[in-house]
Design a protein around this motif. Sequence first.
Motif, PDB file in Angstrom:
ATOM      1  N   ASP A  14      39.511  23.104  35.962  1.00 55.39           N
ATOM      2  CA  ASP A  14      40.138  21.788  36.056  1.00 55.39           C
ATOM      3  C   ASP A  14      39.296  20.834  36.898  1.00 55.39           C
ATOM      4  OD1 ASP A  14      42.302  22.589  34.531  1.00 55.39           O
ATOM      5  OD2 ASP A  14      43.510  23.128  36.281  1.00 55.39           O
ATOM      6  N   SER A  15      38.629  21.360  37.921  1.00 48.00           N
ATOM      7  CA  SER A  15      37.876  20.498  38.828  1.00 48.00           C
ATOM      8  C   SER A  15      36.450  20.208  38.351  1.00 48.00           C
ATOM      9  CB  SER A  15      37.814  21.125  40.226  1.00 48.00           C
ATOM     10  OG  SER A  15      37.177  22.387  40.155  1.00 48.00           O
ATOM     11  N   ASN A  16      35.880  21.084  37.525  1.00 47.00           N
ATOM     12  CA  ASN A  16      34.521  20.895  37.031  1.00 47.00           C
ATOM     13  C   ASN A  16      34.479  21.305  35.565  1.00 47.00           C
ATOM     14  OD1 ASN A  16      31.812  20.858  36.427  1.00 47.00           O
ATOM     15  ND2 ASN A  16      31.182  22.227  38.063  1.00 47.00           N
ATOM     16  N   GLU A  20      33.204  27.415  33.569  1.00 47.46           N
ATOM     17  CA  GLU A  20      34.143  28.220  32.787  1.00 47.46           C
ATOM     18  C   GLU A  20      34.400  29.536  33.515  1.00 47.46           C
ATOM     19  OE1 GLU A  20      32.371  28.696  28.944  1.00 47.46           O
ATOM     20  OE2 GLU A  20      32.745  26.615  28.384  1.00 47.46           O
ATOM     21  N   TYR A  21      35.605  30.066  33.338  1.00 44.71           N
ATOM     22  CA  TYR A  21      35.996  31.326  33.957  1.00 44.71           C
ATOM     23  C   TYR A  21      36.456  32.289  32.877  1.00 44.71           C
ATOM     24  CZ  TYR A  21      36.277  28.312  38.043  1.00 44.71           C
ATOM     25  OH  TYR A  21      35.989  27.414  39.026  1.00 44.71           O
ATOM     26  N   GLN A  22      36.085  33.554  33.018  1.00 44.44           N
ATOM     27  CA  GLN A  22      36.564  34.583  32.111  1.00 44.44           C
ATOM     28  C   GLN A  22      37.650  35.384  32.805  1.00 44.44           C
ATOM     29  OE1 GLN A  22      33.162  36.802  30.733  1.00 44.44           O
ATOM     30  NE2 GLN A  22      33.030  35.486  28.928  1.00 44.44           N
ATOM     31  N   THR A  23      38.737  35.582  32.096  1.00 48.47           N
ATOM     32  CA  THR A  23      39.859  36.367  32.592  1.00 48.47           C
ATOM     33  C   THR A  23      40.010  37.570  31.684  1.00 48.47           C
ATOM     34  OG1 THR A  23      40.891  34.326  33.341  1.00 48.47           O
ATOM     35  CG2 THR A  23      42.291  36.272  33.239  1.00 48.47           C
ATOM     36  N   LEU A  24      40.079  38.746  32.285  1.00 46.67           N
ATOM     37  CA  LEU A  24      40.126  39.993  31.529  1.00 46.67           C
ATOM     38  C   LEU A  24      41.498  40.628  31.613  1.00 46.67           C
ATOM     39  CD1 LEU A  24      36.864  41.629  32.934  1.00 46.67           C
ATOM     40  CD2 LEU A  24      37.066  40.100  30.990  1.00 46.67           C
ATOM     41  N   GLN A  25      41.930  41.202  30.496  1.00 46.64           N
ATOM     42  CA  GLN A  25      43.108  42.054  30.495  1.00 46.64           C
ATOM     43  C   GLN A  25      42.641  43.436  30.064  1.00 46.64           C
ATOM     44  OE1 GLN A  25      46.201  41.529  27.525  1.00 46.64           O
ATOM     45  NE2 GLN A  25      47.732  41.895  29.106  1.00 46.64           N
ATOM     46  N   TYR A  26      42.965  44.435  30.874  1.00 48.75           N
ATOM     47  CA  TYR A  26      42.532  45.796  30.613  1.00 48.75           C
ATOM     48  C   TYR A  26      43.589  46.530  29.797  1.00 48.75           C
ATOM     49  CZ  TYR A  26      39.272  44.493  34.262  1.00 48.75           C
ATOM     50  OH  TYR A  26      38.320  43.833  34.996  1.00 48.75           O
ATOM     51  N   THR A  27      43.202  47.677  29.245  1.00 53.48           N
ATOM     52  CA  THR A  27      44.123  48.432  28.397  1.00 53.48           C
ATOM     53  C   THR A  27      45.339  48.942  29.153  1.00 53.48           C
ATOM     54  OG1 THR A  27      42.779  50.426  28.727  1.00 53.48           O
ATOM     55  CG2 THR A  27      42.352  49.139  26.739  1.00 53.48           C
ATOM     56  N   ASP A  28      45.247  49.051  30.489  1.00 55.49           N
ATOM     57  CA  ASP A  28      46.414  49.477  31.267  1.00 55.49           C
ATOM     58  C   ASP A  28      47.339  48.310  31.617  1.00 55.49           C
ATOM     59  OD1 ASP A  28      45.044  48.131  33.266  1.00 55.49           O
ATOM     60  OD2 ASP A  28      44.866  49.850  34.605  1.00 55.49           O
ATOM     61  N   GLY A  29      47.009  47.085  31.142  1.00 56.60           N
ATOM     62  CA  GLY A  29      47.849  45.911  31.366  1.00 56.60           C
ATOM     63  C   GLY A  29      47.464  45.097  32.585  1.00 56.60           C
ATOM     64  N   SER A  30      46.587  45.608  33.438  1.00 52.57           N
ATOM     65  CA  SER A  30      46.159  44.840  34.616  1.00 52.57           C
ATOM     66  C   SER A  30      45.191  43.739  34.198  1.00 52.57           C
ATOM     67  CB  SER A  30      45.514  45.765  35.651  1.00 52.57           C
ATOM     68  OG  SER A  30      44.340  46.354  35.123  1.00 52.57           O
ATOM     69  N   THR A  31      45.012  42.752  35.083  1.00 55.15           N
ATOM     70  CA  THR A  31      44.168  41.606  34.786  1.00 55.15           C
ATOM     71  C   THR A  31      43.225  41.319  35.952  1.00 55.15           C
ATOM     72  OG1 THR A  31      45.881  40.126  35.638  1.00 55.15           O
ATOM     73  CG2 THR A  31      45.827  40.457  33.247  1.00 55.15           C
ATOM     74  N   SER A  32      42.153  40.601  35.666  1.00 59.27           N
ATOM     75  CA  SER A  32      41.255  40.100  36.697  1.00 59.27           C
ATOM     76  C   SER A  32      40.660  38.794  36.202  1.00 59.27           C
ATOM     77  CB  SER A  32      40.152  41.106  37.023  1.00 59.27           C
ATOM     78  OG  SER A  32      39.270  41.241  35.931  1.00 59.27           O
ATOM     79  N   CYS A  33      40.153  37.994  37.140  1.00 63.74           N
ATOM     80  CA  CYS A  33      39.628  36.680  36.781  1.00 63.74           C
ATOM     81  C   CYS A  33      38.414  36.378  37.649  1.00 63.74           C
ATOM     82  CB  CYS A  33      40.708  35.614  36.979  1.00 63.74           C
ATOM     83  SG  CYS A  33      40.233  33.976  36.336  1.00 63.74           S
ATOM     84  N   ALA A  34      37.539  35.527  37.158  1.00 58.88           N
ATOM     85  CA  ALA A  34      36.338  35.135  37.894  1.00 58.88           C
ATOM     86  C   ALA A  34      36.530  33.824  38.651  1.00 58.88           C
ATOM     87  CB  ALA A  34      35.157  35.006  36.932  1.00 58.88           C
ATOM     88  N   CYS A  35      37.715  33.234  38.597  1.00 60.33           N
ATOM     89  CA  CYS A  35      37.934  31.951  39.268  1.00 60.33           C
ATOM     90  C   CYS A  35      38.073  32.134  40.779  1.00 60.33           C
ATOM     91  CB  CYS A  35      39.152  31.233  38.694  1.00 60.33           C
ATOM     92  SG  CYS A  35      40.733  31.896  39.233  1.00 60.33           S
ATOM     93  N   LYS A  36      37.911  31.036  41.509  1.00 60.68           N
ATOM     94  CA  LYS A  36      38.009  31.089  42.970  1.00 60.68           C
ATOM     95  C   LYS A  36      39.414  31.477  43.426  1.00 60.68           C
ATOM     96  CE  LYS A  36      34.339  27.781  43.742  1.00 60.68           C
ATOM     97  NZ  LYS A  36      33.959  26.472  44.257  1.00 60.68           N
ATOM     98  N   GLY A  37      40.423  31.042  42.698  1.00 59.76           N
ATOM     99  CA  GLY A  37      41.795  31.389  43.071  1.00 59.76           C
ATOM    100  C   GLY A  37      42.023  32.890  43.092  1.00 59.76           C
TER     101      GLY A  37
END
Length: 99
Positions: A14-16, A20-37
């Motif tokens: 949103d700020s720049n 771009e950020y990639q957000t991953l969802q794993y097969t066990d349902g957990s997630t991770s993201c490359a954003c600063k938040g």
Amino acid sequence: MTKPIRQVWTFRSDSNPNQEYQTLQYTDGSTSCACKGWTRRVAADGSRSCKHTRWIDMGIADHHCISTHNYNHQPQPTNHHAPTKIKILPLLGRRKFAV
């Protein structure tokens, strides 16, 4: 530890708009993201969250992302007598290796 990836979403910052950020969802349902938040904020219990991972949890990530990719984790047949070749599409975060 490497978890198998189920799906990847790409979101624009949103700020720049060039970021771009990639957000991953794993097969066990957990997630991770490359954003600063996600990378900078850790809850007292050690969990992490950002708006992108919350969109995935709510099922509305497809409405906000600029692209998405599903990973098919079907076992690939192997031929031990095949010539050496390069894998075309490595999993996200992994390098290409000759097999």
